[in-house]
Design a protein around this motif. Structure first.
Motif, PDB file in Angstrom:
ATOM      1  N   LEU A 133     -14.613  12.889  16.678  1.00 40.84           N
ATOM      2  CA  LEU A 133     -14.019  11.576  16.478  1.00 40.84           C
ATOM      3  C   LEU A 133     -12.835  11.719  15.523  1.00 40.84           C
ATOM      4  O   LEU A 133     -12.789  12.619  14.684  1.00 40.84           O
ATOM      5  CB  LEU A 133     -15.028  10.568  15.939  1.00 40.84           C
ATOM      6  N   THR A 134     -11.895  10.812  15.674  1.00 45.98           N
ATOM      7  CA  THR A 134     -10.715  10.755  14.808  1.00 45.98           C
ATOM      8  C   THR A 134     -10.492   9.310  14.407  1.00 45.98           C
ATOM      9  O   THR A 134     -10.600   8.401  15.241  1.00 45.98           O
ATOM     10  CB  THR A 134      -9.470  11.296  15.525  1.00 45.98           C
ATOM     11  N   GLU A 135     -10.194   9.078  13.153  1.00 45.88           N
ATOM     12  CA  GLU A 135     -10.025   7.726  12.657  1.00 45.88           C
ATOM     13  C   GLU A 135      -8.884   7.681  11.646  1.00 45.88           C
ATOM     14  O   GLU A 135      -8.728   8.586  10.818  1.00 45.88           O
ATOM     15  CB  GLU A 135     -11.306   7.232  12.000  1.00 45.88           C
ATOM     16  N   VAL A 136      -8.085   6.627  11.730  1.00 46.63           N
ATOM     17  CA  VAL A 136      -7.022   6.366  10.749  1.00 46.63           C
ATOM     18  C   VAL A 136      -7.522   5.284   9.801  1.00 46.63           C
ATOM     19  O   VAL A 136      -7.951   4.205  10.240  1.00 46.63           O
ATOM     20  CB  VAL A 136      -5.717   5.918  11.437  1.00 46.63           C
ATOM     21  N   ILE A 137      -7.470   5.557   8.490  1.00 46.85           N
ATOM     22  CA  ILE A 137      -8.074   4.677   7.490  1.00 46.85           C
ATOM     23  C   ILE A 137      -7.009   4.256   6.481  1.00 46.85           C
ATOM     24  O   ILE A 137      -6.669   5.013   5.571  1.00 46.85           O
ATOM     25  CB  ILE A 137      -9.231   5.412   6.771  1.00 46.85           C
ATOM     26  N   PRO A 138      -6.459   3.058   6.638  1.00 50.63           N
ATOM     27  CA  PRO A 138      -5.422   2.601   5.704  1.00 50.63           C
ATOM     28  C   PRO A 138      -6.012   1.803   4.542  1.00 50.63           C
ATOM     29  O   PRO A 138      -7.151   1.330   4.598  1.00 50.63           O
ATOM     30  CB  PRO A 138      -4.549   1.699   6.583  1.00 50.63           C
ATOM     31  N   GLY A 139      -5.231   1.658   3.482  1.00 45.90           N
ATOM     32  CA  GLY A 139      -5.631   0.849   2.344  1.00 45.90           C
ATOM     33  C   GLY A 139      -4.416   0.349   1.581  1.00 45.90           C
ATOM     34  O   GLY A 139      -3.388   1.034   1.504  1.00 45.90           O
ATOM     35  N   LEU A 140      -4.516  -0.856   1.055  1.00 45.20           N
ATOM     36  CA  LEU A 140      -3.430  -1.465   0.298  1.00 45.20           C
ATOM     37  C   LEU A 140      -4.030  -2.243  -0.867  1.00 45.20           C
ATOM     38  O   LEU A 140      -4.974  -3.018  -0.689  1.00 45.20           O
ATOM     39  CB  LEU A 140      -2.621  -2.415   1.191  1.00 45.20           C
ATOM     40  N   GLY A 141      -3.507  -2.023  -2.066  1.00 48.27           N
ATOM     41  CA  GLY A 141      -4.009  -2.726  -3.240  1.00 48.27           C
ATOM     42  C   GLY A 141      -2.891  -3.059  -4.204  1.00 48.27           C
ATOM     43  O   GLY A 141      -1.768  -2.543  -4.086  1.00 48.27           O
ATOM     44  N   PHE A 142      -3.185  -3.934  -5.169  1.00 47.57           N
ATOM     45  CA  PHE A 142      -2.169  -4.314  -6.147  1.00 47.57           C
ATOM     46  C   PHE A 142      -2.830  -4.693  -7.460  1.00 47.57           C
ATOM     47  O   PHE A 142      -4.018  -5.047  -7.510  1.00 47.57           O
ATOM     48  CB  PHE A 142      -1.332  -5.490  -5.635  1.00 47.57           C
ATOM     49  N   THR A 143      -2.060  -4.620  -8.531  1.00 48.43           N
ATOM     50  CA  THR A 143      -2.431  -5.203  -9.821  1.00 48.43           C
ATOM     51  C   THR A 143      -1.219  -5.949 -10.352  1.00 48.43           C
ATOM     52  O   THR A 143      -0.083  -5.483 -10.229  1.00 48.43           O
ATOM     53  CB  THR A 143      -2.857  -4.123 -10.845  1.00 48.43           C
ATOM     54  N   TYR A 144      -1.465  -7.103 -10.925  1.00 53.17           N
ATOM     55  CA  TYR A 144      -0.384  -7.905 -11.506  1.00 53.17           C
ATOM     56  C   TYR A 144      -0.836  -8.424 -12.857  1.00 53.17           C
ATOM     57  O   TYR A 144      -1.864  -9.099 -12.968  1.00 53.17           O
ATOM     58  CB  TYR A 144      -0.006  -9.076 -10.607  1.00 53.17           C
ATOM     59  N   LYS A 145      -0.080  -8.066 -13.886  1.00 48.37           N
ATOM     60  CA  LYS A 145      -0.417  -8.484 -15.233  1.00 48.37           C
ATOM     61  C   LYS A 145       0.191  -9.865 -15.467  1.00 48.37           C
ATOM     62  O   LYS A 145       1.393 -10.022 -15.715  1.00 48.37           O
ATOM     63  CB  LYS A 145       0.130  -7.492 -16.255  1.00 48.37           C
ATOM     64  N   VAL A 146      -0.674 -10.884 -15.368  1.00 47.23           N
ATOM     65  CA  VAL A 146      -0.217 -12.256 -15.535  1.00 47.23           C
ATOM     66  C   VAL A 146       0.201 -12.495 -16.988  1.00 47.23           C
ATOM     67  O   VAL A 146       1.260 -13.052 -17.267  1.00 47.23           O
ATOM     68  CB  VAL A 146      -1.332 -13.239 -15.131  1.00 47.23           C
ATOM     69  N   PHE A 147      -0.647 -12.059 -17.916  1.00 48.87           N
ATOM     70  CA  PHE A 147      -0.349 -12.092 -19.348  1.00 48.87           C
ATOM     71  C   PHE A 147      -0.613 -10.699 -19.901  1.00 48.87           C
ATOM     72  O   PHE A 147      -1.021  -9.795 -19.175  1.00 48.87           O
ATOM     73  CB  PHE A 147      -1.215 -13.143 -20.064  1.00 48.87           C
ATOM     74  N   ASP A 148      -0.377 -10.516 -21.185  1.00 49.90           N
ATOM     75  CA  ASP A 148      -0.514  -9.187 -21.765  1.00 49.90           C
ATOM     76  C   ASP A 148      -1.908  -8.616 -21.570  1.00 49.90           C
ATOM     77  O   ASP A 148      -2.070  -7.413 -21.398  1.00 49.90           O
ATOM     78  CB  ASP A 148      -0.173  -9.219 -23.266  1.00 49.90           C
ATOM     79  N   LYS A 149      -2.942  -9.454 -21.572  1.00 52.30           N
ATOM     80  CA  LYS A 149      -4.304  -8.960 -21.465  1.00 52.30           C
ATOM     81  C   LYS A 149      -5.058  -9.596 -20.310  1.00 52.30           C
ATOM     82  O   LYS A 149      -6.281  -9.667 -20.307  1.00 52.30           O
ATOM     83  CB  LYS A 149      -5.045  -9.194 -22.782  1.00 52.30           C
ATOM     84  N   THR A 150      -4.325 -10.039 -19.297  1.00 47.81           N
ATOM     85  CA  THR A 150      -4.939 -10.611 -18.104  1.00 47.81           C
ATOM     86  C   THR A 150      -4.308  -9.986 -16.871  1.00 47.81           C
ATOM     87  O   THR A 150      -3.097 -10.059 -16.694  1.00 47.81           O
ATOM     88  CB  THR A 150      -4.774 -12.130 -18.054  1.00 47.81           C
ATOM     89  N   THR A 151      -5.120  -9.360 -16.036  1.00 45.51           N
ATOM     90  CA  THR A 151      -4.631  -8.682 -14.848  1.00 45.51           C
ATOM     91  C   THR A 151      -5.332  -9.225 -13.612  1.00 45.51           C
ATOM     92  O   THR A 151      -6.558  -9.354 -13.591  1.00 45.51           O
ATOM     93  CB  THR A 151      -4.880  -7.164 -14.937  1.00 45.51           C
ATOM     94  N   VAL A 152      -4.554  -9.556 -12.596  1.00 44.28           N
ATOM     95  CA  VAL A 152      -5.079  -9.926 -11.285  1.00 44.28           C
ATOM     96  C   VAL A 152      -4.975  -8.699 -10.387  1.00 44.28           C
ATOM     97  O   VAL A 152      -3.970  -7.980 -10.417  1.00 44.28           O
ATOM     98  CB  VAL A 152      -4.287 -11.105 -10.679  1.00 44.28           C
ATOM     99  N   PHE A 153      -6.019  -8.439  -9.608  1.00 46.57           N
ATOM    100  CA  PHE A 153      -6.001  -7.280  -8.712  1.00 46.57           C
ATOM    101  C   PHE A 153      -6.582  -7.680  -7.366  1.00 46.57           C
ATOM    102  O   PHE A 153      -7.300  -8.677  -7.237  1.00 46.57           O
ATOM    103  CB  PHE A 153      -6.794  -6.114  -9.311  1.00 46.57           C
ATOM    104  N   GLY A 154      -6.277  -6.903  -6.366  1.00 47.63           N
ATOM    105  CA  GLY A 154      -6.809  -7.173  -5.036  1.00 47.63           C
ATOM    106  C   GLY A 154      -6.482  -6.043  -4.090  1.00 47.63           C
ATOM    107  O   GLY A 154      -5.755  -5.101  -4.433  1.00 47.63           O
ATOM    108  N   GLY A 155      -7.016  -6.142  -2.880  1.00 49.72           N
ATOM    109  CA  GLY A 155      -6.725  -5.102  -1.912  1.00 49.72           C
ATOM    110  C   GLY A 155      -7.474  -5.284  -0.615  1.00 49.72           C
ATOM    111  O   GLY A 155      -8.351  -6.142  -0.479  1.00 49.72           O
TER     112      GLY A 155
END
Length: 790
Positions: free
Chosen positions: A523-545
């Motif tokens: 079997l052969t499979e292509v496995i993609p991924g995408l993620g991010f981090t965004y520092k809203v304030f100095d000590k607050t980070t939003v992340f996702g993916g």
């Protein structure tokens, strides 16, 4: 996020400064502590820090950060004038080059594109675990099922995935997979001993696509200690009820450009629950700095376990009757696990922005298991030993005068070169990781049926060899689009070729015959991924993916015992998550993550270990896993600026709904098949949490209370509530356990003493109905011990 602590800001600066590397780069999240107090700070992203409210006097400041040499600095405060410290960190020369889930200096997860957890050495010291299960429960979203109570057969489920033998999780030690055969048979019959670990990394988000083959539930990486800067001899001993003993002897040192770390673990028990075992575990790590740019690391391990592990559990009537919770139903069952492992890691710094890391490893695992046969109705070859209620159909266990010996040996060899590049493509600061991984695995499996209840020899009825060759290539790039916004994009391509050669088996209506049945598939499979981090304030980070979940089918499930290739589909899903992590205020940290996992086909285990008939796995159809994970840590000593006492409370909670999402009909013995669409998947509690309260004083006293709650869960696809007579099916009621550890550190002896109580309230509960019957959780269990460093 157990290691995250924020410090209070009082009115008056006392010590301030900046921490940089020798290359004049800021070192973020370095720990700056004032010895003899609980005053301290973490450095900001620009390397700056401020410690407030210290009276005049002389102080010792200790500065530490992952990957750097520890620094001790004397400071004098006079007339209330703040002292300035500007420190240049040197890199840790004894760091062995190895593959880790997180960058060593990013275990605060500022740039991890997804949810993650890190159980630190300090956390392991506080909870004094007798099994790795206790440590893993400290990470939100991780559900661990106890089998024998000591974690030798670990069953890990992440975000509602079936925990049976941890098949949906990639488990590694120092970046090397530890499953029997990572592609063809990813069961965890061997588990790294928590007693010798210095930390555990858990990655659940899109960043896990760099690893493989499993990218569905998550990646768990056990970390062992590296050689220390100076000679260190450590003796740790813990003993308790039932002859339980764990003794670890460690020696580490650095001689010029060479470092060595040697660990020997002896662990044993005569009767912990129903279990008797002896483990000898020897490991050595060696590091050699070949040149200023080239470093070599070597690791060797020998593991030997003998235990009376068994598949047989209690029937429902035996559990309801009480008094038989830890009865040794099959006292002659014996599991022997032998493992020999070796790995080499090499790091070459091509220049200041380019590194080449190469990992090569090989290991063999022998897993021979003698198990006495049994039946739920009177057999033709009884021993005369019967347990349970014979008046209830299926409510009794009839022991047979025969054995089934499952003898297996596995060989695994792998190599993985990985290139890490810092570059400025499109005018942005980028971090690129790319590499290839080749893995070869071979499994030898035999079944020998013995004609007596306690023999390991007999008639060879099954004999086969399974071979796999896997090649994967991956690339991931982190785009630092601004000081606050980072995007991570990656892809991995997996190719797996596998073959099953059957030399002897039993044919229906014919009996056991020698044969030549050979088939292969790929079997052969292509496995993609995408993620991010965004520092809203100095000590607050939003992340996702978002990333593609993938797990190949086991070889013996994809190719039948008759040599037919079923083309069993790979387990595939699309996994999404979104969350944030923040220092809410001084001394308060919070993290919340929402996730959604959509399986086009989830492979459902019906093997013996999952309470089935030993027929392997089946395509279970579409399922959806969705829910929330939350973590909260409150450091009261920083909020109220206590100087001599530390008081921290934390909680990690998970809510999961794992359900069948499309029509699927199951024959339940009714007039018509039952549609299980909307039913919960097996062993997926909706609510589970771990919470802890820690107290430490400068006088050396420490106290830790750890509570664990696991909600109701079903054990079959039909979501049967009423228990079956054999105990293997039925709802598992919710339970709560409380553990306590008290410790005292004697500075002049450099020795820490402890007393630990597991299940303080002596809660009686069913931990699992697998493999074949009810397993009862350990009752109150008391141990005491010490650790001394020379």
């Amino acid at each position: 996020m157990l290691q995250t602590i924020s410090f209070a800001k009082d009115d008056k600066p006392a010590i301030k400064g900046t921490i940089l590397s020798v290359n004049q780069e800021p070192v973020a999240f370095a720990n700056v502590m004032v010895e003899g107090t609980y005053k301290g700070a973490f450095t900001e992203e620009d390397g700056s820090f401020i410690i407030y409210d210290l009276p005049d006097g002389e102080y010792t400041v200790i500065i530490s950060a992952l990957g750097y040499k520890r620094i001790t600095q004397k400071v004098t405060i006079k007339d209330g004038v703040a002292q300035n410290l500007n420190i240049a960190f040197e890199e840790e020369v004894t760091e062995i080059p190895q593959i880790t889930v997180f960058a060593n200096r990013d275990r605060m997860f500022t740039k991890v594109p997804g949810s993650a957890g890190y159980v630190s050495r300090e956390e392991l010291t506080k909870i004094k675990p007798i099994s790795g299960n206790e440590a893993l429960r400290r990470v939100a979203g991780v559900h661990v099922v106890d089998e024998e109570g000591l974690g030798m057969r670990v069953n890990i489920g992440i975000r509602g995935l079936d925990p049976d033998r941890s098949r949906s999780v990639l488990v590694m030690e120092d970046g090397v997979p530890v499953a029997l055969a990572p592609y063809g048979e990813p069961e965890m019959y061997y588990s790294p001993a928590i007693d010798r670990m210095s930390g555990i990394e858990v990655l659940k988000g899109s960043g896990q696509i760099l690893y493989g083959p499993q990218t569905i539930g998550g990646v768990i990486n056990y970390l062992t200690a590296n050689p220390p800067q100076e000679e260190e001899i450590k003796v740790r001993m813990q003993g308790g009820q039932g002859g339980f003993f764990s003794g670890l002897l460690s020696y580490g040192n650095t001689f010029g450009n060479s470092g060595i770390q040697v660990d020997y673990l002896r662990k044993q028990a005569d009767e912990v629950g129903p279990t008797e075992f002896q483990i000898n575990d020897f490991n050595v790590k060696f590091k050699q700095e070949l040149t200023e740019r080239s470093t070599l690391g070597l690791k060797l391990g020998v593991y030997n376990e003998v235990s009376n592990s068994t598949y047989i559990g209690l029937t429902q009537s035996m559990y309801d009757m009480g008094g038989m919770d830890f009865l040794r139903i099959a006292p002659d069952d014996q599991l022997d696990v032998k493992r020999f492992s070796g790995s080499a890691t090499h790091e070459y710094k091509i220049n200041d922005r380019v590194k080449l890391k190469t990992l090569a490893y090989a290991y063999t695992t022998t897993r021979n298991w003698r198990r006495q046969d049994f039946a739920s109705t009177p057999p033709a070859n009884p021993t005369g030993v019967v347990y349970g209620d014979t008046n209830i159909p299926g409510g009794a266990i009839y022991m047979r005068n025969s054995t089934g010996n499952r003898n297996r040996q596995f060989e695994v060899v792998g190599v993985e070169p990985r290139l890490e590049v810092q570059h400025d493509l499109f005018g942005f600061s980028n971090e690129l990781q790319t590499g290839v991984r080749y893995l070869y695995e071979k499994a030898y499996e035999q079944r020998v049926n013995g004609t007596k209840f306690n023999v390991s020899s007999g008639n060879l009825v099954e004999d086969e060899v399974r071979t796999g060759n896997a090649l994967s290539a991956y690339v991931q790039n982190k785009f630092n689009l601004s000081e606050r916004f980072m995007v991570s994009a990656g892809v991995r391509v997996e190719n797996f070729n596998y073959e099953r050669d059957i030399f002897r088996r039993s044919f229906p209506g014919i009996g056991v015959r020698d044969t030549i049945l050979v088939n292969n598939s790929s079997l052969t499979e292509v496995i993609p991924g995408l993620g991010f981090t965004y520092k809203v304030f100095d000590k607050t980070t939003v992340f996702g993916g978002v990333h593609r979940g993938f797990a190949p089918p086991r070889t013996k499930d994809a190719i039948t015992s008759l040599g037919d290739a079923l083309d069993l589909e790979a387990e595939k899903s699309w996994n999404y998550e979104l969350g944030f992590r923040a220092d809410v205020t001084s001394g308060v940290y919070a993290e919340i993550t929402g996730f959604y996992m959509n399986f086009s086909n989830q492979v459902i285990p019906v093997s013996e270990s999952s309470g089935g008939l030993g027929t392997g796995l089946v395509n279970g159809g579409a399922t959806v896993h969705q829910g929330l994970e939350a973590a909260l840590a409150v450091d009261f000593s920083k909020i109220f600026s206590w100087k001599k006492t530390s008081l921290i409370y934390d909680i990690n909670a998970s809510y999961v709904e794992a359900t069948y999402s499309e029509d699927r009909f199951i024959d339940a013995g009714e007039d018509a098949p039952v549609n299980i669409s909307g039913n919960f998947t097996p062993y997926a509690p909706q609510v589970f949490l771990s919470s802890a309260l820690s107290v430490e004083t400068l006088s050396g006293f420490g106290l830790r209370l750890t509570g664990t709650y696991v909600g109701d869960q079903f054990t079959d696809e039909l979501n049967t509530v009423t228990p079956s007579a054999n105990g293997q099916i039925g709802e598992l009621p919710a339970y709560f356990t409380l553990d306590a550890t008290a410790s005292y550190f004697v500075e002049k002896w450099n020795t820490a003493f402890n007393v630990s109580v597991k299940n303080l309230t002596d809660e009686r509960y069913i931990s699992t109905r697998r493999p074949q019957g009810i397993r009862v959780g350990l009752p109150r269990f008391i141990t005491a011990g010490f650790e001394i460093k020379f």
